[in-house]
Structures are given as C-alpha cells and as structure tokens.
Design a protein around this motif. Structure first.
Motif, PDB file in Angstrom:
ATOM      1  N   ARG A 131      23.307  17.737  16.614  1.00 44.57           N
ATOM      2  CA  ARG A 131      23.728  16.874  17.741  1.00 44.57           C
ATOM      3  C   ARG A 131      25.262  16.750  17.710  1.00 44.57           C
ATOM      4  N   PRO A 132      25.803  16.257  18.801  1.00 38.53           N
ATOM      5  CA  PRO A 132      27.318  15.877  18.643  1.00 38.53           C
ATOM      6  C   PRO A 132      27.416  14.493  18.012  1.00 38.53           C
ATOM      7  N   ARG A 133      28.560  14.325  17.505  1.00 40.68           N
ATOM      8  CA  ARG A 133      29.004  13.104  17.076  1.00 40.68           C
ATOM      9  C   ARG A 133      30.479  12.830  17.370  1.00 40.68           C
ATOM     10  N   THR A 134      30.854  11.378  17.669  1.00 39.49           N
ATOM     11  CA  THR A 134      32.217  11.096  17.742  1.00 39.49           C
ATOM     12  C   THR A 134      33.050  11.015  16.585  1.00 39.49           C
ATOM     13  N   CYS A 135      34.178  11.265  16.821  1.00 35.25           N
ATOM     14  CA  CYS A 135      35.077  11.021  15.564  1.00 35.25           C
ATOM     15  C   CYS A 135      34.664   9.751  14.857  1.00 35.25           C
ATOM     16  N   THR A 136      34.642   8.731  15.525  1.00 35.87           N
ATOM     17  CA  THR A 136      34.376   7.288  14.979  1.00 35.87           C
ATOM     18  C   THR A 136      33.231   6.941  14.706  1.00 35.87           C
ATOM     19  N   GLU A 137      31.980   7.498  14.798  1.00 39.40           N
ATOM     20  CA  GLU A 137      30.637   7.366  14.597  1.00 39.40           C
ATOM     21  C   GLU A 137      30.645   7.114  13.115  1.00 39.40           C
ATOM     22  N   ASP A 138      29.949   5.714  13.063  1.00 37.79           N
ATOM     23  CA  ASP A 138      29.590   5.496  11.641  1.00 37.79           C
ATOM     24  C   ASP A 138      28.253   4.581  11.570  1.00 37.79           C
ATOM     25  N   LEU A 139      27.217   5.347  11.300  1.00 33.39           N
ATOM     26  CA  LEU A 139      26.064   4.299  11.422  1.00 33.39           C
ATOM     27  C   LEU A 139      25.896   3.381  10.371  1.00 33.39           C
ATOM     28  N   SER A 140      26.652   3.378   9.523  1.00 28.47           N
ATOM     29  CA  SER A 140      26.545   2.501   8.436  1.00 28.47           C
ATOM     30  C   SER A 140      27.443   1.155   8.659  1.00 28.47           C
ATOM     31  N   ALA A 141      28.122   1.190   9.713  1.00 31.68           N
ATOM     32  CA  ALA A 141      29.055   0.140  10.125  1.00 31.68           C
ATOM     33  C   ALA A 141      28.566  -0.666  11.332  1.00 31.68           C
ATOM     34  N   THR A 142      28.930  -1.951  11.774  1.00 25.62           N
ATOM     35  CA  THR A 142      28.673  -2.778  12.808  1.00 25.62           C
ATOM     36  C   THR A 142      29.834  -2.842  13.470  1.00 25.62           C
ATOM     37  N   THR A 143      29.678  -2.900  14.843  1.00 26.52           N
ATOM     38  CA  THR A 143      30.836  -3.270  15.614  1.00 26.52           C
ATOM     39  C   THR A 143      30.630  -4.763  16.218  1.00 26.52           C
ATOM     40  N   PHE A 144      31.598  -6.006  16.069  1.00 28.87           N
ATOM     41  CA  PHE A 144      31.485  -7.092  16.579  1.00 28.87           C
ATOM     42  C   PHE A 144      32.701  -7.218  17.909  1.00 28.87           C
ATOM     43  N   THR A 145      31.928  -7.747  18.797  1.00 26.76           N
ATOM     44  CA  THR A 145      32.804  -8.362  19.851  1.00 26.76           C
ATOM     45  C   THR A 145      33.309  -9.741  19.762  1.00 26.76           C
ATOM     46  N   TYR A 146      34.726  -9.731  19.868  1.00 26.33           N
ATOM     47  CA  TYR A 146      35.225 -11.078  19.624  1.00 26.33           C
ATOM     48  C   TYR A 146      34.805 -12.298  20.804  1.00 26.33           C
TER      49      TYR A 146
END
Ligand SMILES: [Zn+2]
Length: 551
Positions: free
Chosen positions: A114-129
């Motif tokens: 499948r396609p993946r974006t250049c920043t995809e990292d399933l081991s990381a979590t994104t936080f919204t301030y």
C-alpha cells in the motif's frame, strides 16, 4: 464546527518541559564571535522569479534579504520529484532524494502492499497541544541521512532544534529524527511527535498565547490598492477551496461551518501566526542565547496552498507574498533584537516552484495541460496485456509506476517496450524510462532529464517506470483530464526546479551570485559557519564570490 482548534490551556506535556529549560554549561559553545543560531526559512512553493517580479514591492523581510543578503540567482533542484517532502528533506539534510530517501510526499511500499506517506511512523504517537488528543504517528524515520539539526545535536546535545510549519512533512523533514520539537497544524490544533529526541516536547504555554481562532471573523482583503496588483483577480482556471470564490474579499469563516480551519491555513494569516510562533520560541527557548548553537526552522505554507488554488499569477498569491514579506520582516526584527544581528545566520529557500494554470495558458495560445494518473495506469495495463491477464500495475504514484510483483518478475527491455512507447505517446509526457536502465544512457531521453530521474531514484522506494511531464503539463489524481487543483508542481521543468536561495548574516557578503547551486547547499553552508562537518551528502557550502554588488 472545527473551531476549537487551539485551546489556550496547555497540557502536562508542555509544563513538564519548562522544568527542563535550564541551559547546560558543559557543552562546547559557539565561538565568541561566531553564530549562535542557525535559521532555516522555507517558503513552500516559491519560484525564483518571485524575488525579482515583486522586488520593487517588498519592504520587509524580502527587502532585507535582497539588500543585505547573498542572493543566489541560479539555485535549481537537480531532480524530478519537486514536491514538498523531497524539498524539505533536501534542505534539512543537504542530500538529494536518491540519498535521503524522501522521494515523494507518498510512495508505494512494496512490502506493505500500500502507499505510505513520507512521515508515516506507526511506532510514534502524535500529540495535539492543549488537548488530550493523540493520533497515529508521524516522524522523520524515513530519512536515510541525518539533518543539520541532528548533526548539531550529536556534537552538542544541549543544542535546541525547533521547527514550525503548517505541514507535518515540512516541520519533520527540517527537524530530522532527533529534535527538541517539530510543530505543525493537524486536524484539531498544533501537533508534535513522540518520536523526537526521546524528550518531552518543549513547547511553552506562551507559544500558543494568540489562538488562531481569534481570526475566525476576519476577512482577507488585499493589503495594497488593487491597481498595484498585476493581472486580473478573476483569473481563468482558479479553483478556490469550498467557502471562497475566485475574487476578493475572502472571509476566513467561509460560507459554512467547518470551512474556517482550511481557509485560515490557506490564508496569509497562517504565515503571520507561524512567524509569531517562531518569534515566541526564540524568546522562550532562549535560542542562540545560551552559549551553545541552536537551530530554528520555519516553513511558511500559505504560498503553497494559495498557489495551488489560485495560481502564480493571481492577486491572492501576490498578496500572500506581500504579507509574508511583512511576517518575515517581523521575524528578522525579533532575531536582530533578541539574538543579535551578528549572532545568527539565515538561509532561505523554497521546496519547489509551480506551473502556471494550464487552462489560462491555453486560453492565451500557449501550451499546457493535465495528465491524469488513472489514464497513465490504464495505458500501461493495456500496453502490457500481452504479458497475461493482469493487473500489471500495482500503483501509479505521481512520476512512479509500480508494477505488480508478477509483472515486475517478467520485466525486460523487450517486455516493457510497449508500455514505454505508449507512455511516451501520451499527451503531456516527454519521457518514460524503465528505472532498471538508469545506470547508463537511455535512447531518446535528454541527459539532464535522465539526471533528474536519477536524483529522485531510490531502489527500494521508487517505482519500476518513471514518467516525466512535458513543459507546462502536470500529473493529477484520477482519470479526468480536467482533474486536480488549479495548478501544481512536481516536474523537472525550470519553473518547478528554480527557487530562491539567499543567505543572511555576518559571514555573507551582500550581492547577487551567479554560481549554479542547489537548495541541498543550504544546510552545508550554514554548517560551514560553525565548522560543523557534513560528510556523505551531495550539497556543498556555496562559493562566496559575488557576481555583482548589492543592488
Ligand atoms: Zn511544497
């Protein structure tokens, strides 16, 4: 309605940081007279000719750069895929996509299917301030080469590396795999990644003291009198986002609930906000003021979003540049006042240029058009039908056609010849090349085009066939010949590859420089001012002999 985007309250994540904010004393510091802050400014989708076209109208940051900076008039991306992730990764690392690996904003991952974006990292979590929201992760783990910021922190771990943009890929590729924080705008507010540095994200409460929501009822009007803008406001082929028409004024709230987030981001208000965030970060994190060299990266995104919708000739793009000129001027004023005029060095460039709107070009009797990727795919399927029932194409992802494993296993110059011929015959494509043959000359493909394909080629991530848009044509998603945004970029043509490259600071002599250079030279040039080696990259510190004096 998605307006609760930037709650003023800041999470525990941020308050933890303030406890860490004490500067270290034991690390090697900058030379007493050398730079203490490296600044990278990227203008997303800025062609080199914008600096000259609007020269007489700049009074702020661009004026200062043109008057006091070392202006490189011949800076070109030497590769095919002139898109945002590739450009920011090139500026951040000093390497080309063939080395740093961020070849596109998104590529087809053969292992994942499948396609993946250049920043995809399933081991990381994104936080919204300011919220408890977490999401699927982004990081710069895809980079195969360290950024300038990573190298700086490897030499002096106390160095702070902070980057800001509206886009995750821009903030992350400027920062790298290790940074103090990279900050970008997500769906619900400004975000950062758990992947960075293993540190708590260092963002203070004051950073978000002026929530963007305050702009909800603002109306974007032209900054200057209408007769100072070139061309017409209601240009042929402009395709604004829902909530706006093709002409001023543009209310940031749009015409329906839910429009504000996108329209604010697409307006010069987001650039101004980003400049303020960066100014606040300079003060709050004492960037360049702690006896150690720090790095600040800022990528202004509005020019790209406005350019895609309204095109490079529009009143909207002109106004966005005039307002960015002011935002940049305010940022430079902060740097002068807080860090000191002689204590920072700044490099400004763009991640790519842009094509004119093809419908407007054709109406004026000039060439231009759109190549639907759905048609690329069906053309290859049909051409390879002799190899079996198919499907033969796994994915057509921008300039890259990925064959299915079964068809790739049968690929030879002979078996692929019908596909290469059919692609070359498509209106709007100037070349199609089987990537396996890139090591040598390819019949019928100009050497500079071949070099551009090589510059974007990564054996694991690239497709099996590269296609190259003809001048004034670009690739669009779907199968409709009129699909896509108003205009776009992403080719090896001059208007996509030729961008500004300007340096400002004590080591640089003001003037125009004629040497042929590349945005990959930005990071090693800044690194050279602090004697930081950057081995293993294609970029070089720029030659500093001006062709002509200040103008
Ligand atoms: Zn871009």
């Amino acid at each position: 309605m998605r307006v609760a985007l930037l709650p003023v309250a800041v999470t525990a994540l941020a308050s933890l940081v303030l406890a860490h904010a004490a500067p270290g004393a034991s690390q090697p510091g900058p030379a007493a007279s050398g730079p203490s802050l490296l600044v990278i400014v990227v203008v997303d989708q800025m062609r080199a000719d914008y600096l000259t076209r609007f020269d007489a109208r700049f009074t702020g940051g661009f004026r200062r750069l043109l008057d006091d900076g070392a202006v490189f008039d011949n800076a070109y991306y030497p590769y095919l895929n002139t898109v945002t992730c590739a450009g920011h990764a090139t500026i951040g690392t000093g390497a080309l996509p063939k080395s740093h690996g961020a070849i596109l904003n998104q590529w087809y991952d053969r292992a994942l299917g499948r396609p993946r974006t250049c920043t995809e990292d399933l081991s990381a979590t994104t936080f919204t301030y300011g919220t408890s929201d977490t999401g699927r992760g982004h990081s710069a783990a895809a980079l195969r080469v360290p950024t300038l910021g990573e190298r700086l922190r490897a030499r002096s771990p106390e160095s702070r590396v902070l980057t800001f943009s509206m886009k995750a890929r821009s903030a992350l590729m400027l920062a790298g795999r290790q940074a103090t924080a990279a900050t970008w705008l997500g769906d619900h507010g400004f975000e950062t990644s758990s992947a960075l540095g293993g540190l708590r994200p260092e963002i203070s409460r004051a950073l978000f003291a002026s929530p963007m929501q305050a702009a909800h009822d603002e109306v974007w009007e032209r900054l200057m009198p209408v007769d100072t803008y070139t061309g017409i406001d209601d240009g042929i082929g402009e395709r604004p986002d829902p909530g706006w028409t093709r002409v001023f004024p543009h209310p940031l709230a749009g015409t329906a609930p839910g429009h504000f987030h996108n329209l604010w981001e697409e307006s010069p208000y987001s650039d101004a906000y980003l400049g303020e965030l960066a100014s606040t970060a300079i003060r709050d994190f004492q960037l360049g003021q702690r006896g150690v060299v720090d790095l600040l990266g800022v990528s202004f995104s509005a020019t790209d979003l406005v350019g895609h919708s309204f095109g490079p000739e529009s009143h909207e793009l002109q106004d966005t540049l005039l307002r960015l000129d002011r935002a940049l001027g305010a940022l430079l004023a902060t740097l002068d006042r807080v860090v000191g005029r002689d204590r920072y060095v700044l490099g400004l460039s763009a991640d790519h240029g842009v094509a004119k709107i093809p419908e407007a070009e054709r109406a004026a009797g000039r060439p231009g058009g759109r190549v639907p990727l759905g048609l690329v795919r069906s053309t290859v399927e049909q051409a390879l039908s002799g190899l079996g029932p198919g499907p033969h194409v796994a994915r057509a992802e921008y300039t890259q056609v990925y064959l299915t494993p079964e068809t790739a296993a049968k690929a030879t110059a002979e078996t692929l010849a019908p596909a290469i011929a059919a692609l070359k015959a498509m209106p709007g494509l100037q070349a199609a090349v089987w990537n396996r043959t890139l090591d040598g000359p390819v019949d019928g493909v100009a050497p500079d085009v071949l070099n551009a394909i090589r510059g974007s080629y990564d054996r694991e991530r690239s497709g099996d066939i590269s296609i190259v848009p003809a001048p004034y044509w670009f690739l669009v998603l779907g199968s409709r010949p009129d699909g896509g945004d108003g205009t776009t970029h992403g080719s090896a043509n001059e208007y996509d590859q030729h961008v500004p490259l300007v340096f400002l600071g004590r080591p640089f002599t003001a003037g125009h420089y004629a040497a042929r250079v590349s945005p990959a030279d930005l990071a090693p040039t800044l690194a050279s001012t602090i004697a930081l080696p950057m081995p293993g990259i294609e970029g070089r510190a720029v030659p500093l002999t001006p062709a002509r004096g200040p103008q």
